[in-house]
Design a protein around this motif. Structure first.
Motif, PDB file in Angstrom:
ATOM      1  N   ASN A 152       0.819  -1.211   0.000  1.00 20.94           N
ATOM      2  CA  ASN A 152       0.000   0.000   0.000  1.00 20.94           C
ATOM      3  C   ASN A 152       0.858   1.269   0.000  1.00 20.94           C
ATOM      4  N   ILE A 153       2.137   1.081   0.321  1.00 23.12           N
ATOM      5  CA  ILE A 153       3.063   2.219   0.309  1.00 23.12           C
ATOM      6  C   ILE A 153       3.908   2.195  -0.964  1.00 23.12           C
ATOM      7  N   ILE A 154       4.472   1.039  -1.267  1.00 18.85           N
ATOM      8  CA  ILE A 154       5.266   0.865  -2.497  1.00 18.85           C
ATOM      9  C   ILE A 154       4.570  -0.192  -3.338  1.00 18.85           C
ATOM     10  N   SER A 155       4.208   0.175  -4.554  1.00 20.64           N
ATOM     11  CA  SER A 155       3.393  -0.706  -5.391  1.00 20.64           C
ATOM     12  C   SER A 155       4.247  -1.461  -6.404  1.00 20.64           C
ATOM     13  N   TRP A 156       4.028  -2.756  -6.483  1.00 22.26           N
ATOM     14  CA  TRP A 156       4.574  -3.575  -7.568  1.00 22.26           C
ATOM     15  C   TRP A 156       3.656  -4.770  -7.773  1.00 22.26           C
ATOM     16  N   ASN A 157       3.483  -5.162  -9.030  1.00 23.01           N
ATOM     17  CA  ASN A 157       2.489  -6.180  -9.384  1.00 23.01           C
ATOM     18  C   ASN A 157       3.089  -7.494  -9.872  1.00 23.01           C
ATOM     19  N   LYS A 158       4.441  -7.553  -9.987  1.00 24.03           N
ATOM     20  CA  LYS A 158       5.132  -8.764 -10.450  1.00 24.03           C
ATOM     21  C   LYS A 158       4.736  -9.111 -11.881  1.00 24.03           C
ATOM     22  N   VAL A 159       4.508  -8.072 -12.704  1.00 27.74           N
ATOM     23  CA  VAL A 159       4.089  -8.261 -14.094  1.00 27.74           C
ATOM     24  C   VAL A 159       5.131  -7.658 -15.032  1.00 27.74           C
ATOM     25  N   VAL A 160       5.593  -8.459 -16.000  1.00 31.62           N
ATOM     26  CA  VAL A 160       6.531  -8.026 -17.041  1.00 31.62           C
ATOM     27  C   VAL A 160       5.783  -8.007 -18.368  1.00 31.62           C
ATOM     28  N   LEU A 161       5.967  -6.951 -19.154  1.00 34.16           N
ATOM     29  CA  LEU A 161       5.390  -6.871 -20.506  1.00 34.16           C
ATOM     30  C   LEU A 161       6.512  -6.631 -21.507  1.00 34.16           C
ATOM     31  N   LEU A 162       6.746  -7.610 -22.371  1.00 33.25           N
ATOM     32  CA  LEU A 162       7.701  -7.460 -23.464  1.00 33.25           C
ATOM     33  C   LEU A 162       6.910  -7.187 -24.739  1.00 33.25           C
ATOM     34  N   HIS A 163       7.239  -6.109 -25.435  1.00 35.63           N
ATOM     35  CA  HIS A 163       6.485  -5.770 -26.640  1.00 35.63           C
ATOM     36  C   HIS A 163       7.438  -5.408 -27.768  1.00 35.63           C
ATOM     37  N   GLY A 164       6.954  -5.569 -28.987  1.00 30.99           N
ATOM     38  CA  GLY A 164       7.763  -5.289 -30.162  1.00 30.99           C
ATOM     39  C   GLY A 164       7.295  -6.126 -31.333  1.00 30.99           C
ATOM     40  N   PRO A 165       7.962  -5.993 -32.484  1.00 28.30           N
ATOM     41  CA  PRO A 165       7.537  -6.703 -33.694  1.00 28.30           C
ATOM     42  C   PRO A 165       7.715  -8.211 -33.558  1.00 28.30           C
ATOM     43  N   PRO A 166       7.032  -8.988 -34.415  1.00 33.72           N
ATOM     44  CA  PRO A 166       7.180 -10.453 -34.382  1.00 33.72           C
ATOM     45  C   PRO A 166       8.602 -10.880 -34.697  1.00 33.72           C
ATOM     46  N   GLY A 167       8.991 -12.033 -34.161  1.00 30.10           N
ATOM     47  CA  GLY A 167      10.281 -12.618 -34.499  1.00 30.10           C
ATOM     48  C   GLY A 167      11.463 -12.085 -33.731  1.00 30.10           C
ATOM     49  N   VAL A 278       5.227 -15.700  -7.143  1.00 24.89           N
ATOM     50  CA  VAL A 278       4.640 -15.657  -8.484  1.00 24.89           C
ATOM     51  C   VAL A 278       5.302 -14.582  -9.336  1.00 24.89           C
ATOM     52  N   LEU A 279       5.381 -14.852 -10.632  1.00 22.41           N
ATOM     53  CA  LEU A 279       5.880 -13.887 -11.617  1.00 22.41           C
ATOM     54  C   LEU A 279       5.009 -14.024 -12.863  1.00 22.41           C
ATOM     55  N   ILE A 280       4.484 -12.893 -13.369  1.00 25.84           N
ATOM     56  CA  ILE A 280       3.647 -12.891 -14.571  1.00 25.84           C
ATOM     57  C   ILE A 280       4.462 -12.333 -15.730  1.00 25.84           C
ATOM     58  N   LEU A 281       4.644 -13.123 -16.783  1.00 23.96           N
ATOM     59  CA  LEU A 281       5.416 -12.737 -17.964  1.00 23.96           C
ATOM     60  C   LEU A 281       4.454 -12.634 -19.145  1.00 23.96           C
ATOM     61  N   THR A 282       4.449 -11.499 -19.834  1.00 26.22           N
ATOM     62  CA  THR A 282       3.519 -11.317 -20.956  1.00 26.22           C
ATOM     63  C   THR A 282       4.259 -10.750 -22.159  1.00 26.22           C
ATOM     64  N   THR A 283       3.725 -11.040 -23.354  1.00 23.83           N
ATOM     65  CA  THR A 283       4.292 -10.503 -24.590  1.00 23.83           C
ATOM     66  C   THR A 283       3.179  -9.936 -25.453  1.00 23.83           C
ATOM     67  N   SER A 284       3.548  -9.014 -26.337  1.00 21.01           N
ATOM     68  CA  SER A 284       2.572  -8.453 -27.269  1.00 21.01           C
ATOM     69  C   SER A 284       3.284  -7.932 -28.513  1.00 21.01           C
ATOM     70  N   ASN A 285       2.657  -8.183 -29.670  1.00 16.03           N
ATOM     71  CA  ASN A 285       3.129  -7.600 -30.923  1.00 16.03           C
ATOM     72  C   ASN A 285       2.458  -6.268 -31.226  1.00 16.03           C
ATOM     73  N   ILE A 286       1.309  -6.019 -30.599  1.00 16.94           N
ATOM     74  CA  ILE A 286       0.525  -4.808 -30.889  1.00 16.94           C
ATOM     75  C   ILE A 286       0.025  -4.200 -29.567  1.00 16.94           C
ATOM     76  N   THR A 287       0.874  -3.420 -28.934  1.00 16.78           N
ATOM     77  CA  THR A 287       0.547  -2.887 -27.613  1.00 16.78           C
ATOM     78  C   THR A 287      -0.640  -1.932 -27.645  1.00 16.78           C
ATOM     79  N   GLU A 288      -0.886  -1.294 -28.791  1.00 18.69           N
ATOM     80  CA  GLU A 288      -2.006  -0.356 -28.847  1.00 18.69           C
ATOM     81  C   GLU A 288      -3.348  -1.065 -28.706  1.00 18.69           C
ATOM     82  N   ALA A 289      -3.352  -2.391 -28.864  1.00 23.88           N
ATOM     83  CA  ALA A 289      -4.601  -3.152 -28.719  1.00 23.88           C
ATOM     84  C   ALA A 289      -4.833  -3.615 -27.281  1.00 23.88           C
TER      85      ALA A 289
END
Length: 400
Positions: A152-167, A278-289
């Protein structure tokens, strides 16, 4: 300049020695080695391995906190940190979930560290600091949890988002990070588990069922998290499938099923962040979506783009070393290989290609230009690679 050397020791499955015995044995030997190549995987072909190490150790990988070093001299070493682990040979299991009369394959499940991902971290090439920053994030997340920092004082969600073009290797990097973290946190957890969610299977053909499936899947993940000795990594590839921007999904005043899925996902992420393992790892090719509420929950948002020249050079170098290792091209010393790789315009011509495409180039070179099964001259092979890159880029342009 002094440095701390990190040594990861892969113990053979048949070895009966304890972790402490393995650790002491390797430390006593490695401190006497004149120099160490960073991120090189050493095995029993190394001259400094003795009979005891050959019997009990499968491989050793070394790294240090100086990102610019490729080779370190042990006389400058101020200390050694060792991590002992064993690989599991189990293949990924498929987690299924009942939906009406159907069995849906909702996730793949690995026990870590596993042989499938061995060496993956070392062979992924990115701009300096990318991999190190991601690992430091994981280590800090676990440290804050263990020290009971007030969220409640220092926030972290253990979520990683890697984004960029395919491949560009986003999914591979997530898997490698989960494996690396499991090895480095082995004194904190006795094993790791990687759950890769099959986003497309969670969309039911029945209206409103998808949100329920998301909640049901995360209920199973919470069950795994009840074991404090297990480090649980959850990978959501192409996360925009589950976290699609709700603003674009509105249909009059009635929320669509995709909105229910996003709401369910955000609720579950908020609930499981309280677990220390726990650790949440996510990827996206189209972050605007992606829904902005999900993006806001990501602690670290790392762009993974196409390789720059230095990274292209390193990718090709590792590929050529591998071809020398298996006898497809003649073995030459590292200095001469580097000189030959720099002798033509191959690197600059390769700019704009994805990491996935770059790693195909040696294969295409062998398939299209090499007409012999005997060991090929490295310089001729590199010249042939240049022709492949020119044709590859021409085919890409013709296809647009």
């Amino acid at each position: 300049m002094c440095f701390i050397l990190d040594v990861e020791i892969c113990q053979k499955p048949e070895s009966a020695l304890s972790n402490e015995e393995i650790r002491a044995m390797v430390e006593n030997i490695i401190l006497l080695v004149p120099k160490i190549h960073i991120n090189e995987i050493y095995n029993n072909t190394s001259s400094w391995w003795d009979d005891m190490m050959i019997r009990h150790v499968y491989s050793i990988t070394c790294s240090c906190d100086d990102l610019e070093k490729e080779t370190v001299y042990m006389k400058d070493c101020s200390g050694v940190r060792t991590f002992v682990y064993r690989l599991t040979d189990e293949e990924a299991g498929t987690e299924t979930m009942q939906c009406d009369s159907e069995e849906l394959p909702v996730a793949s499940h690995w026990i870590l560290p596993c042989r499938e991902f061995e060496g993956l971290w070392e062979n992924l090439c990115y701009s300096p600091g990318v991999k190190e920053n991601l690992y430091n994030f994981v280590e800090t997340s676990m440290m804050f949890s263990d020290k009971n920092v007030n969220p409640n004082i220092i926030s972290w969600n253990k979520v990683v988002l890697l984004h960029g073009p395919p491949g560009t290797g986003k999914t591979s990097l997530c898997k490698a990070l989960a494996q690396k973290a499991t090895i480095r946190l082995s004194k904190r957890f006795n094993r790791g588990e990687l759950i890769e969610i099959n986003s497309h299977s969670l969309f039911s053909k029945w209206f409103s069922e998808s949100g329920k499936l998301v909640m049901k899947l995360f209920s199973e993940i919470k069950r795994l998290l009840e074991d404090p000795q297990a480090f649980i990594c959850v990978l959501i590839d192409e996360v925009e499938s589950l976290a699609h921007a709700r603003k674009s999904s509105m249909n009059g005043t009635e929320p669509s099923d995709s909105i229910r899925v996003v709401n369910a996902l955000l609720t579950q992420l908020d609930q499981i962040k309280s677990y220390k393992n726990v650790l949440i790892l996510t990827t996206s090719n189209i972050t605007e979506a992606i829904d902005l509420a999900f993006v806001d929950r990501a602690d670290i948002k790392q762009y993974i783009g196409n390789p720059i020249e230095n990274t292209i050079w390193l990718i090709y170098l590792t590929c050529l070393r591998e071809l020398m290792r298996v006898g497809i091209i003649k073995s030459i010393d590292d200095q001469k290989l580097r000189e030959q790789l720099n002798s033509n315009s191959l690197i600059s011509l390769s700019c704009g290609l994805s990491g996935r495409a770059l790693r195909k180039i040696p294969f295409l070179t062998q398939a299209l230009h090499i007409k012999t099964n005997s060991e090929y001259d490295p310089k001729d092979f590199i010249d042939a690679m240049k022709k492949v890159v020119i044709n590859y880029k021409k085919d890409e342009l013709d296809g647009k």
